[in-house]
Scaffold this motif. Structure first.
Motif, PDB file in Angstrom:
ATOM      1  N   ARG A 334       8.252 -11.727 -19.640  1.00  0.00           N
ATOM      2  CA  ARG A 334       8.618 -13.123 -19.421  1.00  0.00           C
ATOM      3  C   ARG A 334       8.371 -13.570 -17.986  1.00  0.00           C
ATOM      4  O   ARG A 334       8.732 -14.686 -17.617  1.00  0.00           O
ATOM      5  CB  ARG A 334      10.080 -13.340 -19.798  1.00  0.00           C
ATOM      6  N   ASP A 335       7.789 -12.690 -17.183  1.00  0.00           N
ATOM      7  CA  ASP A 335       7.619 -13.025 -15.770  1.00  0.00           C
ATOM      8  C   ASP A 335       6.163 -13.024 -15.339  1.00  0.00           C
ATOM      9  O   ASP A 335       5.840 -12.803 -14.181  1.00  0.00           O
ATOM     10  CB  ASP A 335       8.439 -12.078 -14.893  1.00  0.00           C
ATOM     11  N   ALA A 336       5.253 -13.253 -16.295  1.00  0.00           N
ATOM     12  CA  ALA A 336       3.834 -13.353 -15.971  1.00  0.00           C
ATOM     13  C   ALA A 336       3.266 -14.607 -16.622  1.00  0.00           C
ATOM     14  O   ALA A 336       3.664 -14.993 -17.718  1.00  0.00           O
ATOM     15  CB  ALA A 336       3.070 -12.122 -16.466  1.00  0.00           C
ATOM     16  N   LEU A 337       2.321 -15.237 -15.932  1.00  0.00           N
ATOM     17  CA  LEU A 337       1.612 -16.372 -16.514  1.00  0.00           C
ATOM     18  C   LEU A 337       0.245 -15.924 -17.016  1.00  0.00           C
ATOM     19  O   LEU A 337      -0.082 -16.082 -18.190  1.00  0.00           O
ATOM     20  CB  LEU A 337       1.466 -17.501 -15.486  1.00  0.00           C
ATOM     21  N   LYS A 338      -0.551 -15.345 -16.131  1.00  0.00           N
ATOM     22  CA  LYS A 338      -1.875 -14.879 -16.480  1.00  0.00           C
ATOM     23  C   LYS A 338      -2.110 -13.509 -15.843  1.00  0.00           C
ATOM     24  O   LYS A 338      -1.819 -13.315 -14.670  1.00  0.00           O
ATOM     25  CB  LYS A 338      -2.945 -15.858 -15.998  1.00  0.00           C
ATOM     26  N   VAL A 339      -2.632 -12.585 -16.628  1.00  0.00           N
ATOM     27  CA  VAL A 339      -2.888 -11.216 -16.192  1.00  0.00           C
ATOM     28  C   VAL A 339      -4.382 -10.976 -16.145  1.00  0.00           C
ATOM     29  O   VAL A 339      -5.123 -11.451 -17.013  1.00  0.00           O
ATOM     30  CB  VAL A 339      -2.200 -10.204 -17.120  1.00  0.00           C
ATOM     31  N   ALA A 340      -4.825 -10.233 -15.146  1.00  0.00           N
ATOM     32  CA  ALA A 340      -6.240  -9.866 -15.035  1.00  0.00           C
ATOM     33  C   ALA A 340      -6.348  -8.389 -14.700  1.00  0.00           C
ATOM     34  O   ALA A 340      -5.412  -7.797 -14.155  1.00  0.00           O
ATOM     35  CB  ALA A 340      -6.948 -10.704 -13.979  1.00  0.00           C
ATOM     36  N   VAL A 341      -7.489  -7.814 -15.045  1.00  0.00           N
ATOM     37  CA  VAL A 341      -7.774  -6.430 -14.684  1.00  0.00           C
ATOM     38  C   VAL A 341      -9.065  -6.391 -13.889  1.00  0.00           C
ATOM     39  O   VAL A 341      -9.951  -7.230 -14.053  1.00  0.00           O
ATOM     40  CB  VAL A 341      -7.874  -5.502 -15.915  1.00  0.00           C
ATOM     41  N   LYS A 342      -9.149  -5.399 -12.999  1.00  0.00           N
ATOM     42  CA  LYS A 342     -10.350  -5.171 -12.208  1.00  0.00           C
ATOM     43  C   LYS A 342     -10.746  -3.698 -12.344  1.00  0.00           C
ATOM     44  O   LYS A 342      -9.888  -2.849 -12.600  1.00  0.00           O
ATOM     45  CB  LYS A 342     -10.106  -5.543 -10.733  1.00  0.00           C
ATOM     46  N   PRO A 343     -12.029  -3.406 -12.165  1.00  0.00           N
ATOM     47  CA  PRO A 343     -12.458  -2.017 -12.341  1.00  0.00           C
ATOM     48  C   PRO A 343     -11.745  -1.040 -11.415  1.00  0.00           C
ATOM     49  O   PRO A 343     -11.473   0.095 -11.804  1.00  0.00           O
ATOM     50  CB  PRO A 343     -13.961  -2.075 -12.025  1.00  0.00           C
ATOM     51  N   SER A 344     -11.436  -1.459 -10.185  1.00  0.00           N
ATOM     52  CA  SER A 344     -10.738  -0.569  -9.257  1.00  0.00           C
ATOM     53  C   SER A 344     -10.043  -1.400  -8.203  1.00  0.00           C
ATOM     54  O   SER A 344     -10.230  -2.603  -8.111  1.00  0.00           O
ATOM     55  CB  SER A 344     -11.736   0.400  -8.608  1.00  0.00           C
TER      56      SER A 344
END
Length: 344
Positions: A334-344
């Motif tokens: 409930r405490d995130a709007l948008k999540v992203a991932v990066k290779p490193s």
């Protein structure tokens, strides 16, 4: 360049690891993108469970931002080093609907991050026609191009009349983008109703709406009554952007006579609606849907590059692909709007 890359690799529902695989080879009409950032969303949670068109094995990630590492021999409009985003959707071009100009309804549609390798990896290949250059956006901002393209398709579906009053239920990334597009394209007032927390806070920061109703997560009844009191005739357009079965059933009660209800959330296969057809019929309520998008990326890039649609700060959490499980857990918090991932 090494011959291998790290990637999130699913072998079945809820079964994945991070492994080294060969870097894909491009064909003459393709480009190889070195991934710099990949947004993940609620759809990826469905894919994690094995639902919604996904086929195994697969690598997730359909909101890709990167730099072109290699260019096929046929490609003239892109070059190595270009920053870019990529439309994940691939249409067959020959089915009944594609031939009628309705490619978004393609019977043999495939997609990177669903049925084709996605961007939760160091590299991914795309047909060059699906790749769009970006200039001034940060990687995190550009991760919102794909959600923005979906919101633009929603706008195309709505065809909102000038002067419309709109209620947007839900303040996830696409809901906030759609709210801004509605303000820019005819709506005289946009009310955003969503659970109190980071999403409504960010909605205010972005000036996404004109009015904000913060719902109590456990007892939202008084806030819904407040909406009824303040808008006794309801709204010309109600956008249901939560994917909640209960809310989609209740949303029709806030559409005024002659108005439109847009189903814009991703609903479970077992979700059902229970509306009175008499109410819909007698009040001439239009019920429409908006699923994914088709060829909306160019407009999405233009809106974000111009700054007219604001997404700065929407990405609240970033993980590496090694921590993909943590990224999935964050999506459902409930405490995130948008999540992203990066290779490193």
């Amino acid at each position: 360049m090494s011959d291998t890359m790290n990637t999130v690799y699913y072998t079945g529902p809820r079964q994945f690891d991070v492994r080294a695989v060969p870097i894909p080879q491009i064909q003459e009409h393709q480009v190889l993108v070195k991934v710099s950032c990949c947004g993940i969303c609620g759809s990826d949670s469905h894919f994690h469970e094995g639902g919604f068109l996904v086929t195994f094995p697969f690598t997730p990630g359909h909101e890709v931002v990167g730099v072109i590492a290699q260019v096929g021999t046929q490609i003239k409009h892109l070059k190595q080093g270009d920053r870019c985003v990529a439309d994940p959707t691939v249409f067959c071009g020959i089915c009944f609907f594609c031939q009628r100009g309705q490619s978004h309804l393609c019977e043999a549609v495939s997609g990177h991050g669903v049925t084709l390798p996605g961007g939760c990896a160091e590299y991914v290949t795309y047909d060059a026609k699906n790749v769009y250059k970006i200039q001034n956006l940060t990687d995190e901002e550009a991760a919102l191009v794909e959600p923005t393209s979906c919101a633009i398709h929603g706008m195309d579906q709505l065809n909102t009349p000038a002067g419309a009053e709109v209620l947007v239920v839900g303040a996830g990334p696409t809901g906030l983008v759609l709210a801004q597009l509605l303000k820019l394209n005819g709506a005289i007032k946009v009310v955003i109703a969503a659970n109190k927390g980071i999403k409504t806070q960010k909605a205010r920061e972005l000036n996404a709406g004109d009015d904000y109703i913060e719902l109590d997560r456990e007892h939202p009844g008084p806030q819904w009554e407040q909406i009824k009191k303040e808008y006794p005739y309801g709204f010309d357009v109600v956008v249901e952007a939560t994917g909640s079965e209960k809310i989609v059933n209740d949303s029709i009660n806030y559409v005024r006579k002659g108005g439109t209800l847009l189903l814009y959330g991703l609903y479970g296969a077992d979700a059902m609606v229970h509306w009175s057809p008499a109410k819909v019929f007698l009040n001439e309520i239009k019920i429409i849907t908006s699923f994914a998008q088709s060829r909306c990326f160019s407009r999405a890039v233009a809106y974000l590059e111009s700054g007219k649609v604001r997404v700065k700060g929407m990405v609240t959490d970033i993980f590496t692909i090694d921590d993909y499980q943590k990224a999935l857990e964050k999506i459902n918090s409930r405490d995130a709007l948008k999540v992203a991932v990066k290779p490193s």
